[in-house]
Design an enzyme around this catalytic site. Structure first.
Site, PDB file in Angstrom:
ATOM      1  N   LYS A 244      22.277  12.197  62.067  1.00 23.64           N
ATOM      2  CA  LYS A 244      22.283  13.657  62.208  1.00 23.64           C
ATOM      3  C   LYS A 244      20.874  14.237  62.169  1.00 23.64           C
ATOM      4  O   LYS A 244      20.570  15.207  62.864  1.00 23.64           O
ATOM      5  CB  LYS A 244      23.126  14.287  61.100  1.00 23.64           C
ATOM      6  CG  LYS A 244      24.621  14.128  61.317  1.00 23.64           C
ATOM      7  CD  LYS A 244      25.403  14.886  60.250  1.00 23.64           C
ATOM      8  CE  LYS A 244      26.895  14.748  60.487  1.00 23.64           C
ATOM      9  NZ  LYS A 244      27.681  15.484  59.469  1.00 23.64           N
ATOM     10  N   ARG A 245      20.000  13.622  61.372  1.00 23.00           N
ATOM     11  CA  ARG A 245      18.648  14.185  61.269  1.00 23.00           C
ATOM     12  C   ARG A 245      17.867  14.015  62.568  1.00 23.00           C
ATOM     13  O   ARG A 245      16.876  14.710  62.798  1.00 23.00           O
ATOM     14  CB  ARG A 245      17.888  13.549  60.103  1.00 23.00           C
ATOM     15  CG  ARG A 245      17.588  12.068  60.261  1.00 23.00           C
ATOM     16  CD  ARG A 245      17.006  11.481  58.971  1.00 23.00           C
ATOM     17  NE  ARG A 245      16.847  10.048  59.045  1.00 23.00           N
ATOM     18  CZ  ARG A 245      15.778   9.439  59.524  1.00 23.00           C
ATOM     19  NH1 ARG A 245      14.762  10.155  59.977  1.00 23.00           N
ATOM     20  NH2 ARG A 245      15.689   8.126  59.557  1.00 23.00           N
TER      21      ARG A 245
END
Length: 463
Positions: A244-245
């Site tokens: 997600k990052r």
């Protein structure tokens, strides 16, 4: 042979970037060759599957405009068929009941680890000619295991990776049905691909280790094997597994963040596939050019800035009415009511060359429809004593000038000369009073979008 490909996500989360790229490649391969593209929902993981995830997958496919010709098919609706094939394998001697308990299996594997061997099931309940099996223990519900060949190889010519070979002696007997009778992933996939006549299986290379097991089950069923193409994974810009990052969020999150579907599709096509040096191309061009031979064998790296660059390109090309509808949706989500003065399309036309996302376009557009409160420090910095006389005269002259950009530009130029000012000295404070910022497109064009009354009222608060 009619080409038949499939995209088979598990509804245990959203449709993410990696899944979307797999779907895109499978879809494009079928479209290029006049084949059929099938959507299959692999929902046998009852604990983790959800209807919300199913809907997220369907929404993502729809937003990307990856239409499917058949489906969606749901594995949970095919249980009777799986049990039928399980019975056939057991009857033919290709599968058997295994009464080894989970605790016994773990102890078995631990003993192998201690001996320095590969931990695996030891075949305790595997029927062989001349072998007498133990009496089934009371109270133990068996699993069903596939009777994997002991010799030879499971091999295929991967359409991306080339020749891949697994020794059958390295594969133990796979559980294909749990104690409650529900079939397992690798078995369901085989039956589905067989029944649906899948000719090419295009999927992520995290499935390579599943493929030899699936090939052996297909052979036991007397099936013609599909061709396999295992696509390398996508990594973050730091070379780590995409998360997600790095931007590995739901496809629909990109819609919410103001990206156009054609930009995301163009970007995904270039993650591990290429057509010469072409960077920007339409979906139609991609389908025309697509082949599996030009998929890279190494992992691709996700670059959010490249995606933003592409999105900016497609926003510039997009029809103003379409952009107004999309941007209007983002404004409504913020509680901003868009009036007819100015027309949102006119605002879009002026600003779309300056933004990378629809959210940024909404940021620029909303100042035309809300009350603006410029930062006091910015007002103090721009509304200097030497410029106030010119601003006051400009406010007075705005009352009767023809409200069109050329006339407004001529008036500003006249007052600049009269008050011996450079353009920024007058234009920047004017922008701050109108929209609360110092940088906009040409100030006369911005002024012309506003109703005359709005400009006079906003300026009057500071003069």
């Amino acid at each position: 042979m009619t080409i038949r490909t499939r995209f088979a996500p598990s509804p245990t989360g959203y449709l993410h970037i990696g899944g979307a790229r797999t779907a895109l490649f499978s879809w494009a391969y079928a479209r290029k060759l006049g084949g059929t593209f099938i959507l299959r929902i692999e929902d046998t993981d009852l604990e983790r599957s959800s209807q919300a995830s199913v809907q997220a997958i369907l929404d993502g496919m729809s937003w990307l405009n990856l239409g499917y010709d058949e489906g969606p098919f749901y594995q949970m609706q095919r249980m009777d068929r799986y049990k039928e094939v399980l019975g056939q394998l057991i009857e033919a001697g290709h599968a058997y009941y295994c009464y080894t308990t989970p605790d016994e299996l773990e102890a078995m594997r631990e003993a192998m680890r201690v001996r320095g061997e590969k931990p695996r099931y030891d075949g305790s309940w595997r029927p062989e000619a001349g072998r007498v099996l133990p009496t089934p223990p009371e109270g133990v519900v068996p699993v069903v295991r596939f009777k994997n060949p002991l010799h030879g190889v499971a091999a295929w010519d991967d359409m991306v990776k080339g020749r891949i070979v697994f020794e059958n002696s390295e594969l133990d007997d796979l559980i294909i049905a749990r104690p409650d009778g529900t079939p397992t992933y690798n078995f369901c996939v085989v039956v589905d691909d067989l029944d649906m006549g899948i000719t090419q299986v295009i999927r992520g290379d995290d499935h390579v280790n599943n493929t030899p097991r699936q090939i052996n089950i297909l052979k036991a069923l007397g099936a013609t094997l599909p061709q396999y193409a295992h696509v390398p994974m996508i990594l973050g810009s730091d070379g780590e597994r995409l998360s997600k990052r790095h931007g590995a969020v739901s496809v629909m999150q990109y819609a919410e963040d103001g990206f156009l579907p054609e930009a995301l599709i163009n970007y995904l096509t270039r993650l591990g596939w290429s057509h010469g040096d072409e960077e920007v191309f339409s979906v139609e061009q991609f389908v025309e050019w697509f082949d599996l031979e030009h998929i890279s064998k190494s992992a691709a790296q996700f670059n959010p800035e490249k995606l933003r660059w592409l999105n900016q390109h497609y926003i510039k090309l997009a029809d103003n009415q379409r952009l107004a509808e999309l941007t209007g949706g983002h404004l409504m989500a913020r509680g901003v009511t868009v009036s007819n003065t100015p027309q949102l399309e006119a605002v879009i036309a002026l600003y779309k060359g300056r933004v990378a996302t629809l959210l940024e376009l909404a940021d620029e557009a909303e100042v035309f429809y809300i009350e603006v409160h410029p930062d006091q420090a910015l007002l103090d910095e721009q509304l200097l004593p030497e410029v106030m006389p010119a601003l006051r005269e400009l406010h007075q002259r705005f009352a009767d000038v023809v409200w069109e950009a050329p006339e407004l530009a001529a008036l500003i130029k006249e007052l600049l000369a009269k008050h011996n000012l450079k353009m920024p000295k007058l234009a920047m404070p004017l922008r701050v009073m109108l929209v609360g910022q110092t940088h906009t497109p040409s100030v006369d064009a911005v002024l012309a979008l506003f109703p005359r009354e709005t400009v006079l009222a906003r300026m009057a608060k500071y003069l």
